[in-house]
Structures are given as C-alpha cells and as structure tokens.
Design an enzyme around this catalytic site. Sequence first.
Site, PDB file in Angstrom:
ATOM      1  N   GLN A  36      -4.287   1.884  -5.131  1.00 41.00           N
ATOM      2  CA  GLN A  36      -4.699   0.550  -5.537  1.00 41.00           C
ATOM      3  C   GLN A  36      -3.718  -0.546  -5.119  1.00 41.00           C
ATOM      4  O   GLN A  36      -4.095  -1.708  -5.074  1.00 41.00           O
ATOM      5  CB  GLN A  36      -4.937   0.529  -7.042  1.00 41.00           C
ATOM      6  CG  GLN A  36      -6.072   1.463  -7.460  1.00 41.00           C
ATOM      7  CD  GLN A  36      -6.337   1.441  -8.954  1.00 41.00           C
ATOM      8  OE1 GLN A  36      -5.741   2.201  -9.701  1.00 41.00           O
ATOM      9  NE2 GLN A  36      -7.217   0.572  -9.406  1.00 41.00           N
ATOM     10  N   HIS A  56     -13.580   3.123   4.331  1.00 39.98           N
ATOM     11  CA  HIS A  56     -13.795   2.854   5.765  1.00 39.98           C
ATOM     12  C   HIS A  56     -15.207   3.225   6.242  1.00 39.98           C
ATOM     13  O   HIS A  56     -15.717   2.612   7.160  1.00 39.98           O
ATOM     14  CB  HIS A  56     -12.774   3.631   6.616  1.00 39.98           C
ATOM     15  CG  HIS A  56     -11.374   3.103   6.474  1.00 39.98           C
ATOM     16  ND1 HIS A  56     -10.256   3.852   6.736  1.00 39.98           N
ATOM     17  CD2 HIS A  56     -10.908   1.888   6.095  1.00 39.98           C
ATOM     18  CE1 HIS A  56      -9.169   3.137   6.529  1.00 39.98           C
ATOM     19  NE2 HIS A  56      -9.534   1.940   6.138  1.00 39.98           N
ATOM     20  N   ASP A  68      -6.341  -0.877   2.935  1.00 38.89           N
ATOM     21  CA  ASP A  68      -5.440  -0.887   4.098  1.00 38.89           C
ATOM     22  C   ASP A  68      -4.149  -1.663   3.825  1.00 38.89           C
ATOM     23  O   ASP A  68      -3.077  -1.268   4.262  1.00 38.89           O
ATOM     24  CB  ASP A  68      -6.131  -1.510   5.333  1.00 38.89           C
ATOM     25  CG  ASP A  68      -7.254  -0.624   5.859  1.00 38.89           C
ATOM     26  OD1 ASP A  68      -7.577   0.398   5.207  1.00 38.89           O
ATOM     27  OD2 ASP A  68      -7.830  -0.949   6.921  1.00 38.89           O
ATOM     28  N   ARG A  93       4.893   2.965 -14.742  1.00 42.10           N
ATOM     29  CA  ARG A  93       4.057   4.108 -14.385  1.00 42.10           C
ATOM     30  C   ARG A  93       3.424   3.830 -13.025  1.00 42.10           C
ATOM     31  O   ARG A  93       2.685   2.862 -12.884  1.00 42.10           O
ATOM     32  CB  ARG A  93       2.972   4.335 -15.442  1.00 42.10           C
ATOM     33  CG  ARG A  93       1.960   5.389 -15.033  1.00 42.10           C
ATOM     34  CD  ARG A  93       0.931   5.707 -16.124  1.00 42.10           C
ATOM     35  NE  ARG A  93      -0.015   6.681 -15.611  1.00 42.10           N
ATOM     36  CZ  ARG A  93      -1.332   6.488 -15.475  1.00 42.10           C
ATOM     37  NH1 ARG A  93      -1.894   5.344 -15.859  1.00 42.10           N
ATOM     38  NH2 ARG A  93      -2.099   7.423 -14.975  1.00 42.10           N
ATOM     39  N   ASN A 182      -4.623  11.799 -13.444  1.00 43.59           N
ATOM     40  CA  ASN A 182      -5.142  10.622 -14.119  1.00 43.59           C
ATOM     41  C   ASN A 182      -6.654  10.722 -14.254  1.00 43.59           C
ATOM     42  O   ASN A 182      -7.367  10.828 -13.251  1.00 43.59           O
ATOM     43  CB  ASN A 182      -4.826   9.353 -13.329  1.00 43.59           C
ATOM     44  CG  ASN A 182      -5.388   8.110 -14.019  1.00 43.59           C
ATOM     45  OD1 ASN A 182      -4.893   7.712 -15.074  1.00 43.59           O
ATOM     46  ND2 ASN A 182      -6.435   7.539 -13.469  1.00 43.59           N
ATOM     47  N   TYR A 327      -9.634   1.630 -23.004  1.00 45.51           N
ATOM     48  CA  TYR A 327     -10.027   0.260 -22.672  1.00 45.51           C
ATOM     49  C   TYR A 327     -11.041  -0.317 -23.651  1.00 45.51           C
ATOM     50  O   TYR A 327     -10.902  -1.435 -24.097  1.00 45.51           O
ATOM     51  CB  TYR A 327     -10.630   0.206 -21.259  1.00 45.51           C
ATOM     52  CG  TYR A 327      -9.610   0.366 -20.150  1.00 45.51           C
ATOM     53  CD1 TYR A 327      -8.972  -0.735 -19.606  1.00 45.51           C
ATOM     54  CD2 TYR A 327      -9.275   1.625 -19.672  1.00 45.51           C
ATOM     55  CE1 TYR A 327      -8.034  -0.600 -18.593  1.00 45.51           C
ATOM     56  CE2 TYR A 327      -8.333   1.773 -18.654  1.00 45.51           C
ATOM     57  CZ  TYR A 327      -7.714   0.657 -18.129  1.00 45.51           C
ATOM     58  OH  TYR A 327      -6.774   0.793 -17.134  1.00 45.51           O
TER      59      TYR A 327
END
Length: 486
Positions: A36, A56, A68, A93, A182, A327
């Site tokens: 990210q 891509h 990219d 983290r 994760n 969240y």
Amino acid sequence: MWAKIIFVSIFGISQVLGAYVFPKDFIFGAATASFQIEGAWNESGKSESCWDHIAHYTNEIDDHSNGDVACDSYHKLDEDIKVLKELGVDSYRFSISWPRILPEGFSNKVNPDGIRYYNELIDKLLANDITPLVTIYHWDHPQSLQLLGGWTNPRMVEYFADYARVAFEHFGDRVKQWATFNEPQQFCREKIWGEAPSLGSVALDAVAPYLCAHTLIRAHAKAYHIYKNEFANQKGKLGIVLNLPWTEPLTNTTKDIVATNRDLEFQFGIYAHPIFTKDGDFPKLVKERVANLSKLQSFKKSRLPEFTEEDVKEIRGTADFLGINHYSTSLTSDASDEIDLFTPSINNDRAVKSTIDPSWPASEIFWLYDVPWGLYKALMYVKNYTNNHPVYITENGFCEEAIDDQGRVHYYQGYLQSLSDAISDGANIVAYYAWSLLDNFEWHRGYTKRFGLYHVNFTDPSRPRTARSSAKWLKNFIHDVKSNNL
Ligand code: PNW
C-alpha cells in the site's frame, strides 16, 4: 480540553478521571502495509507480487491505478520516520514485501537490496525510539506463487515458513514483535466477500476459502515453531492479526441471535479457534455446518478440510498475542430461509444478512461507520473467546479525505474511549495502532479512499505528506497520556 484531564495513579494503572485509562507501559502506534505504501514495484531486484498483477492486468481497481509508486516509501523512509516521530508514537507496524526479499518466492535466492531496505527502516526506527511490529504477510505474495495456486496450495505452508525464517534470520536481532498474517478473512475470500461479486465458481466460492484457511493456519503454526525453536535467543513475541468487525443481532429473535453467533464463528472463529482455544481445531459449529451442507450438495466429503491430530497439536496455542483489526459494526439477521442451500458457497454456508443502523455516522467507504461501542463489545467478546489472551489492536481507523477531518477525530475520540473502558473492565490490551499513518493504495478502491492521519498528494511526484487534524489530535492525545503516566 486535554489539559483539563486529571490523572491519578492507582495500583500502577494511570487513570484519567471520567475519561481515559491506560496501563503505564501501553503502546501507541501507527500502521501501514508494504504494497500500500512502498512503490518501487520492480526496483532493485523486486519481482511482481500478486497485487502488482491484479493492478496491472485486471479491471478490478476502481481508478485503474496500481502500486507502482504509491507513497514512494521505498525512497522516502526518512519522511515516514519524520511523521512517526512527529506523532509521538512508540511503535510502527509495517509489513515486509515477500517478492522484495525473495523475488522467486523461495528462500534459495535472497535479494540483498530488499534486506538492505528493511534493515535501514528498522535501524532508523530504533534510532528514533520507535519499536517495529512487523507483519510478515500483508497480502502481497510473489505472483510466481499465485501461479502455483496461492493459498489453496498446501505447499504454501513450507514456502511461507521458509520466508518467515529468512525474516527472523535477517531482522530478528532487532525486531521483537512479529505478526505472521494480516486478516486471512480478506485474502482467503477476496473475490467472494464484499469486495467483488461472487465469481459463480464452486472451486472459488465454496472450496478455496476453506483450503486457504486450512493452509494458512498450518503455515502460521509452522512459523511459530521455527521462531520458538530456532530463534529462541531472540526472545521476541509472535502473533497473528485477525479482523473482527462487531455485529449485533438485528432483532432479539432466536433466529437472529443464532445467526449472529454463526457469523462471528465463520468470520473470526474459523481462524481464532484453532490457535486460541484448547481444541486446536475449527469451531464445532463451522465444521458441522459445512459437513452437513456438503453432504446435502452431494460432495463426497466436507468442503472444509480436517486437521490431523498432529496438526492440532502443532496449531494449538501458537501465538503470544492476538492482533485485532477493528473498524466497524453491523446488524446481522438470519438468511437461511432465503438462500438456496443446494448452491455451494461459503456465503451460503454462513447464511446471514448484514445491515446497519441508519443513525450511525458514515465514513466515505461503504462498510465503515462510527460506532464506538462496537469496539468495546468486540474486545469483551475476544476476552471471553481467548480466555483473556494478550491483545494488540493492530488497526483501527476511519475513511475521510478532508484535511480538517472532523469525522475521523470524532471516531478516534470515541474508539479510544471504548478501548479505555474495555481495559478498565479487564480486557488484556497491550497496544493500539491507528490505521493508517498515510493515505495509501486502498486495494480495490485504489487511491479513491483515504485512511491516513497524514494526507498524501498522489499527483505530486514528491508525494508530500500533510498532517490532518486527526494527526494533530492523536499527537496531543498520546502526549497527554504519556506525560500523565510518568
Ligand atoms: C484492512 N471490511 O482491510 C487491511 O488490513 C488494510 O490493508 C486496509 O487498508 C484497511 O483495513 C482499510 O480497508 C479491510 O470490509 C478491508 O470490513 C475490508 C474490511 C475490513 C478491513
């Protein structure tokens, strides 16, 4: 307002009267993930990751963007450290990009520049008194391994364990907190759950998510034993990060209450139960339901693979901590009368519908609402589920673009209050990481959705970082907690 808070210290717990309570050595941090933020997707020996490939070659990213360059953190680690320092966090983290350190996927060929980059990051963090929490896998495995079936390939157990060993060997002298995976919920069901409509294939909708769970749990356990046996002298902690959105029954009918429990077991229990309970196995409810439905659908055996007795012994108790990404909250109702149980899919196995309360403040991403009591309930549920195992909150955050992001400030105020309430009520919470330090590549949403405490200008080649109001608020908050905890 913060200056007015009065702290007293009782039994080593620093307490804010009528407000926040945090243990003295509580860790505050911020989080990111390699794909990210890093960019430099093909520089210095890095190979293509499965996410490079998706970005891509498919049409799946809302703004047709890719990773990219992203935040260009590969070239800007000094700037990342600067904003971490400015925030005043104890810990950062981040995750390691598998194809950056093992370009072919296997441990026979280690990329020296990949090792150099993470060494530099770790050393600079430590020089600034920021301790690293390293996620070994945050979704970006080498595309070469995707071609071998990705997480449906049982050989991934070894490939991952070999990769983890390389990480321990090179970084473990300085990294003392590791998370293997994760959010398996997301990468095992990426195509199936929420992010994109069902692919309509039995292999991908009804079988793959269970193969993935079976493989990654064994991979986690193998990495744990490698760490504890071969790297005992490093004396660090290793855990796994699971996503736990909270959910409440929509009505108080038995059907909805049962459905809500089923939802939690299918979303969270399937990964947590094997590792964090004495059973060392998938939840009974999940095993029975998938077995029964598989039979009804004329499969020869359950679509959920079984762990052997040996697996169970290997898996049980293999985490020093549980990382929780939390969240939002939803309301669950039973959907078993509405779905065709003869159509095999993990969604049909789960058989629930989710909705929200329209009075909850919405974020700018469809699944995220500001419901602070959901965090309290989730933490109490985890306390009970894991017999009060140590918990790190490894992600918590809000989606909002404005620099003066009052929605996010409101969110953090409320969620940190809930966290503090849960700690007061006995929840064993060790650390809290805000997601995210920076705006970044938000997977299928590309750069259209922003979670950063710091805004990043993605049209400027130098990718400038600008503090949002929430960054200033969190900085003051951490500062006040720390100064009163002395
Ligand atoms: C997490 N949901 O993903 C990931 O760990 C991060 O990489 C990501 O950027 C962040 O949360 C924000 O999305 C999630 O639909 C994706 O409930 C989707 C959900 C939850 C977490």
